[in-house]
Design a protein around this motif. Structure first.
Motif, PDB file in Angstrom:
ATOM      1  N   GLY A  97       0.778  -1.235   0.000  1.00 19.66           N
ATOM      2  CA  GLY A  97       0.000   0.000   0.000  1.00 19.66           C
ATOM      3  C   GLY A  97       0.806   1.280   0.000  1.00 19.66           C
ATOM      4  N   ALA A  98       2.129   1.188  -0.123  1.00 18.56           N
ATOM      5  CA  ALA A  98       2.926   2.415  -0.231  1.00 18.56           C
ATOM      6  C   ALA A  98       2.624   3.077  -1.573  1.00 18.56           C
ATOM      7  CB  ALA A  98       4.421   2.100  -0.124  1.00 18.56           C
ATOM      8  N   ASN A  99       2.649   4.398  -1.592  1.00 18.54           N
ATOM      9  CA  ASN A  99       2.397   5.130  -2.828  1.00 18.54           C
ATOM     10  C   ASN A  99       3.677   5.396  -3.616  1.00 18.54           C
ATOM     11  OD1 ASN A  99       0.324   6.230  -0.604  1.00 18.54           O
ATOM     12  ND2 ASN A  99      -0.662   6.089  -2.586  1.00 18.54           N
ATOM     13  N   GLU A 100       4.785   5.502  -2.914  1.00 29.39           N
ATOM     14  CA  GLU A 100       6.075   5.774  -3.559  1.00 29.39           C
ATOM     15  C   GLU A 100       7.194   5.268  -2.677  1.00 29.39           C
ATOM     16  OE1 GLU A 100       7.892   6.392  -5.976  1.00 29.39           O
ATOM     17  OE2 GLU A 100       6.475   7.061  -7.464  1.00 29.39           O
ATOM     18  N   TYR A 101       8.420   5.373  -3.182  1.00 28.76           N
ATOM     19  CA  TYR A 101       9.584   4.799  -2.522  1.00 28.76           C
ATOM     20  C   TYR A 101      10.775   5.670  -2.845  1.00 28.76           C
ATOM     21  CZ  TYR A 101      12.064   0.665  -0.728  1.00 28.76           C
ATOM     22  OH  TYR A 101      12.790  -0.215   0.036  1.00 28.76           O
ATOM     23  N   ILE A 102      11.480   6.156  -1.817  1.00 32.02           N
ATOM     24  CA  ILE A 102      12.703   6.911  -2.064  1.00 32.02           C
ATOM     25  C   ILE A 102      13.832   6.330  -1.226  1.00 32.02           C
ATOM     26  CG2 ILE A 102      11.593   9.057  -2.758  1.00 32.02           C
ATOM     27  CD1 ILE A 102      12.079  10.221  -0.047  1.00 32.02           C
ATOM     28  N   MET A 103      15.039   6.542  -1.707  1.00 32.33           N
ATOM     29  CA  MET A 103      16.222   6.007  -1.052  1.00 32.33           C
ATOM     30  C   MET A 103      16.873   7.053  -0.157  1.00 32.33           C
ATOM     31  SD  MET A 103      16.379   2.961  -2.063  1.00 32.33           S
ATOM     32  CE  MET A 103      17.905   2.699  -1.182  1.00 32.33           C
ATOM     33  N   LYS A 104      17.465   6.592   0.939  1.00 32.39           N
ATOM     34  CA  LYS A 104      18.315   7.452   1.759  1.00 32.39           C
ATOM     35  C   LYS A 104      19.713   7.395   1.156  1.00 32.39           C
ATOM     36  CE  LYS A 104      16.009   6.600   6.158  1.00 32.39           C
ATOM     37  NZ  LYS A 104      16.142   5.896   7.435  1.00 32.39           N
ATOM     38  N   PRO A 105      20.472   8.444   1.174  1.00 31.25           N
ATOM     39  CA  PRO A 105      20.083   9.770   1.638  1.00 31.25           C
ATOM     40  C   PRO A 105      19.185  10.458   0.616  1.00 31.25           C
ATOM     41  CG  PRO A 105      22.299   9.850   0.752  1.00 31.25           C
ATOM     42  CD  PRO A 105      21.847   8.409   0.691  1.00 31.25           C
ATOM     43  N   PHE A 106      18.391  11.412   1.078  1.00 30.84           N
ATOM     44  CA  PHE A 106      17.475  12.141   0.208  1.00 30.84           C
ATOM     45  C   PHE A 106      17.714  13.625   0.397  1.00 30.84           C
ATOM     46  CE2 PHE A 106      15.467  11.165   4.237  1.00 30.84           C
ATOM     47  CZ  PHE A 106      15.009  12.402   4.658  1.00 30.84           C
TER      48      PHE A 106
END
Length: 130
Positions: A97-106
């Motif tokens: 159910g996540a809408n998006e995904y980003i990586m660290k570092p951001f």
């Protein structure tokens, strides 16, 4: 003003996320783990959740499943923000159910772009158009 719940066990990550989110116009609530985040959501659902995966007490994946089963829990836009970058983690997060995904570092550009993609901010608020 829209609210974003930042869920991460790192106080440094929460501080950086708060600064970025406040710059793009969000009120920020913080939680150190999924359990604290669930309690915050029971009080008042935010419009957005920036969610870490690996945390003590309750991880981001378990939190997301419980959030989506809550009354109204399908409403917040959830952006996973984690060091987990393999395709299995990404697909599990999106299927849960996540809408998006980003990586660290951001940075501000990355957060703004992802929030724009999921409809949390309009294009006029993105750094590229400023």
């Amino acid at each position: 003003m829209k609210t974003c719940l930042v869920v991460d066990d790192s106080s440094v990550v929460r501080k950086i996320a708060r600064r970025i989110l406040e710059e793009i116009g969000f009120a920020v609530i913080e939680a150190e783990d999924g359990e604290q985040a669930l309690e915050a959501c029971k009080k008042s659902l935010p419009e957005a959740i920036l969610l870490d995966w690996n945390m003590p007490v309750m991880d981001g994946y378990d939190f997301l499943g419980r959030l989506r089963r809550m009354p109204g829990g399908e409403e917040p836009k959830v952006v996973f923000c984690t060091t987990e970058n393999d395709i299995d983690h990404i697909s599990r997060a999106l299927n849960a159910g996540a809408n998006e995904y980003i990586m660290k570092p951001f940075d501000k550009d990355i957060v703004s772009a992802k929030f724009q993609e999921v409809g949390l901010i309009d294009q006029s608020m993105s750094p590229a158009s400023a």
